[in-house]
Design a protein around this motif. Structure first.
Motif, PDB file in Angstrom:
ATOM      1  N   ARG A   1      64.615  23.131  43.794  1.00 37.48           N
ATOM      2  CA  ARG A   1      64.305  24.551  43.903  1.00 37.48           C
ATOM      3  C   ARG A   1      62.794  24.819  43.812  1.00 37.48           C
ATOM      4  O   ARG A   1      62.292  25.823  44.314  1.00 37.48           O
TER       5      ARG A   1
ATOM      6  N   THR B   1      78.559  16.123  42.855  1.00 40.17           N
ATOM      7  CA  THR B   1      79.405  16.708  43.896  1.00 40.17           C
ATOM      8  C   THR B   1      78.796  16.490  45.282  1.00 40.17           C
ATOM      9  O   THR B   1      79.170  17.154  46.243  1.00 40.17           O
TER      10      THR B   1
ATOM     11  N   SER C   1      64.530  19.627  38.526  1.00 41.49           N
ATOM     12  CA  SER C   1      64.507  19.694  37.054  1.00 41.49           C
ATOM     13  C   SER C   1      65.094  18.444  36.413  1.00 41.49           C
ATOM     14  O   SER C   1      64.723  18.082  35.302  1.00 41.49           O
TER      15      SER C   1
HETATM   16  C1  LIG Z   1      80.212  21.100  38.338  1.00 40.02           C
HETATM   17  C2  LIG Z   1      78.784  21.061  38.799  1.00 40.02           C
HETATM   18  C3  LIG Z   1      78.444  20.162  39.786  1.00 40.02           C
HETATM   19  C4  LIG Z   1      77.122  20.085  40.239  1.00 40.02           C
HETATM   20  N1  LIG Z   1      76.800  19.168  41.199  1.00 40.02           N
HETATM   21  C5  LIG Z   1      75.501  19.019  41.553  1.00 40.02           C
HETATM   22  C6  LIG Z   1      75.099  18.006  42.476  1.00 40.02           C
HETATM   23  O1  LIG Z   1      75.920  17.234  43.028  1.00 40.02           O
HETATM   24  N2  LIG Z   1      73.788  17.898  42.792  1.00 40.02           N
HETATM   25  C7  LIG Z   1      72.834  18.709  42.237  1.00 40.02           C
HETATM   26  O2  LIG Z   1      71.662  18.548  42.576  1.00 40.02           O
HETATM   27  N3  LIG Z   1      73.188  19.678  41.383  1.00 40.02           N
HETATM   28  C8  LIG Z   1      74.488  19.873  41.036  1.00 40.02           C
HETATM   29  N4  LIG Z   1      74.822  20.862  40.161  1.00 40.02           N
HETATM   30  C9  LIG Z   1      73.773  21.827  39.781  1.00 40.02           C
HETATM   31  C10 LIG Z   1      72.895  21.304  38.653  1.00 40.02           C
HETATM   32  O3  LIG Z   1      73.498  21.615  37.405  1.00 40.02           O
HETATM   33  C11 LIG Z   1      71.514  21.982  38.685  1.00 40.02           C
HETATM   34  O4  LIG Z   1      71.672  23.385  38.659  1.00 40.02           O
HETATM   35  C12 LIG Z   1      70.684  21.620  39.923  1.00 40.02           C
HETATM   36  O5  LIG Z   1      70.665  20.216  40.114  1.00 40.02           O
HETATM   37  C13 LIG Z   1      69.269  22.107  39.716  1.00 40.02           C
HETATM   38  O6  LIG Z   1      68.583  21.985  40.931  1.00 40.02           O
HETATM   39  P1  LIG Z   1      66.998  21.999  40.978  1.00 40.02           P
HETATM   40  O7  LIG Z   1      66.473  20.902  40.134  1.00 40.02           O
HETATM   41  O8  LIG Z   1      66.648  22.069  42.413  1.00 40.02           O
HETATM   42  O9  LIG Z   1      66.637  23.447  40.377  1.00 40.02           O
HETATM   43  P2  LIG Z   1      66.092  23.884  38.977  1.00 40.02           P
HETATM   44  O10 LIG Z   1      66.929  23.374  37.881  1.00 40.02           O
HETATM   45  O11 LIG Z   1      65.869  25.346  39.060  1.00 40.02           O
HETATM   46  O12 LIG Z   1      64.671  23.150  38.852  1.00 40.02           O
HETATM   47  C14 LIG Z   1      63.556  23.441  39.614  1.00 40.02           C
HETATM   48  C15 LIG Z   1      62.422  22.597  39.073  1.00 40.02           C
HETATM   49  O13 LIG Z   1      61.275  22.777  39.905  1.00 40.02           O
HETATM   50  C16 LIG Z   1      60.133  22.834  39.068  1.00 40.02           C
HETATM   51  N5  LIG Z   1      59.125  23.583  39.834  1.00 40.02           N
HETATM   52  C17 LIG Z   1      59.095  24.908  40.087  1.00 40.02           C
HETATM   53  N6  LIG Z   1      58.061  25.192  40.898  1.00 40.02           N
HETATM   54  C18 LIG Z   1      57.431  24.013  41.165  1.00 40.02           C
HETATM   55  C19 LIG Z   1      56.310  23.659  41.944  1.00 40.02           C
HETATM   56  N7  LIG Z   1      55.653  24.560  42.653  1.00 40.02           N
HETATM   57  N8  LIG Z   1      55.935  22.377  41.967  1.00 40.02           N
HETATM   58  C20 LIG Z   1      56.607  21.426  41.268  1.00 40.02           C
HETATM   59  N9  LIG Z   1      57.690  21.708  40.516  1.00 40.02           N
HETATM   60  C21 LIG Z   1      58.095  22.992  40.466  1.00 40.02           C
HETATM   61  C22 LIG Z   1      60.589  23.520  37.818  1.00 40.02           C
HETATM   62  O14 LIG Z   1      59.742  23.194  36.734  1.00 40.02           O
HETATM   63  C23 LIG Z   1      61.990  22.940  37.641  1.00 40.02           C
HETATM   64  O15 LIG Z   1      61.964  21.767  36.869  1.00 40.02           O
HETATM   65  C24 LIG Z   1      76.132  20.954  39.702  1.00 40.02           C
HETATM   66  C25 LIG Z   1      76.498  21.861  38.710  1.00 40.02           C
HETATM   67  C26 LIG Z   1      77.796  21.912  38.254  1.00 40.02           C
HETATM   68  C27 LIG Z   1      78.146  22.885  37.176  1.00 40.02           C
END
Ligand SMILES: Cc1cc2nc3c(=O)[nH]c(=O)nc-3n(C[C@H](O)[C@H](O)[C@H](O)COP(=O)(O)OP(=O)(O)OC[C@H]3O[C@@H](n4cnc5c(N)ncnc54)[C@H](O)[C@@H]3O)c2cc1C
Length: 344
Positions: A216, A260, A275
């Protein structure tokens, strides 16, 4: 009171194949049992499981109870719950039930624990023994903190994250025995409608030597371009993402890595703005070398990384690309062949 010593492992299988989670569960159960296969039993449920049971007993060196549920096609939470409860009740000294932390295990394990009045600790990814007490570790707060959990019930149901506990490939074990039993079951409350596979070709990320994954933190669709350009620098590379990125429509779902999504094991995994939630990490733990770029120095992704870069990806990656381009112009580095960064 009986001193409980028995560990039951519930094998994971699909489409006639033993899933890798089964071997991870075996590795975990052996660790729990001081490396000894005695007092461990692996339960395999399903129709036509003869070959699976033999394979599991052969590779694990642990006794297997093959529970034939004739006519059961695919997974059924009703059947797993009722059959496992009936089979496990026979075991008076049942201390631990180990289930995979996948969509099936997460479904039946808590219900099974409720049946037994047992504690249920889900998503276990660490274990240590202190003064005779086992502490089970799991990630909380999106992986930022590790919680040490202790069970106070006689029987404990655990779901184990895949990719953490690994069976030693050098391990020599004489095959375990296979006991066959037939189970009666009824499916009253649910109907199996089938499995719908995600469309499209996801072979690209499964086979890529380098995976550049976006989270994200990428901020907006337009920034995906720098992720694709970064991936293009490497031979046999592919672009992947977290579920959030796929939910946003910035990548198709067949590019999602995690519990998933896809499980990948490239030589290099570059996590950009991710994250490090356990659901994502479970899909990339097999990566050989991990580089993480994140603005948050506390990001859980850094716990998985060999190189941690605390930077904003939208400034760091363009700078990296610029430096590469400069060196390319100076040295005429040949173009990397065989990439699949199309995202489709
Ligand atoms: C049953 C279940 C199954 C799931 N299955 C999966 C799965 O298969 N795969 C999966 O990925 N997730 C899955 N999830 C979701 C998972 O829990 C997380 O919500 C998801 O992985 C978070 O994605 P993210 O790291 O992109 O986003 P976020 O958690 O929002 O993290 C974003 C990160 O980007 C960093 N950031 C922000 N801006 C910048 C920048 N400009 N430069 C550098 N860093 C920055 C932030 O510090 C943060 O660490 C599942 C959830 C559940 C409940």
């Amino acid at each position: 009171m009986v001193n409980k010593t028995h560990t039951a492992v519930i094998a994971a299988h699909a489409d006639g194949r033993v899933l890798s989670e089964t071997w991870d569960l075996v590795a975990f159960a052996l660790q729990l049992n001081g490396g000894r296969p005695e007092n461990i039993e692996i339960l395999v449920l399903g129709d036509n499981i003869d070959r699976l049971a033999e394979e599991i007993a052969g590779k694990s060196g642990i006794d297997v109870r093959a529970i034939f549920c004739t006519g059961l096609t695919g997974y059924s939470s009703e059947v797993y719950l009722s059959v496992l409860a009936r089979e496990l009740e026979k075991q008076a000294d049942l201390a631990y039930v180990c289930a995979p932390h996948n969509s099936q295990g997460m479904d039946y394990a808590p219900a099974l624990a409720a049946r037994f009045g047992a504690a249920c600790i889900s998503g276990v990814n660490g274990i240590f023994l202190e003064e005779g007490t086992f502490f089970f570790q799991k990630d909380i707060y999106g992986g930022k903190i590790k919680a040490n959990m202790v069970s106070h019930t006689a029987t404990t149901v655990l779901t184990i994250q895949s990719g953490v506990f690994k069976l030693d490939p050098e391990r020599q074990a004489s095959p375990g025995g296979v006991v066959r039993t037939d189970a009666r079951f009824a499916i009253d409350r649910t109907r199996f409608l089938g499995v719908r596979k995600g469309g499209g070709d996801c072979a690209g990320i499964a086979e890529a030597r380098v995976v550049v994954a976006a989270g994200r933190g990428i901020g907006e669709l337009e920034n995906m371009e720098i992720i694709h350009r970064l991936a293009e620098l490497f031979p046999k590379s592919a672009v992947a993402g977290t579920r959030i990125v796929c939910d946003q429509g910035w990548l198709p779902y067949n590019r999602q890595v995690g519990v998933t999504g896809m499980t990948v094991a490239p030589d290099l995994y570059v996590a950009c703005g991710i994250s490090g939630a356990s659901q994502h990490v479970m899909g990339m733990r097999g990566a050989g070398f991990v580089v993480a770029i994140n603005t948050d120095r506390q990001a859980a992704m850094f716990n998985e990384a060999d190189i941690c870069i605390v930077e904003d990806i939208t400034t760091f990656i363009p700078l990296l690309l610029e430096i590469y381009q400069q060196q390319y112009n100076d040295n005429a580095v040949p173009q990397a062949p065989g990439n699949d960064t199309s995202g489709g």
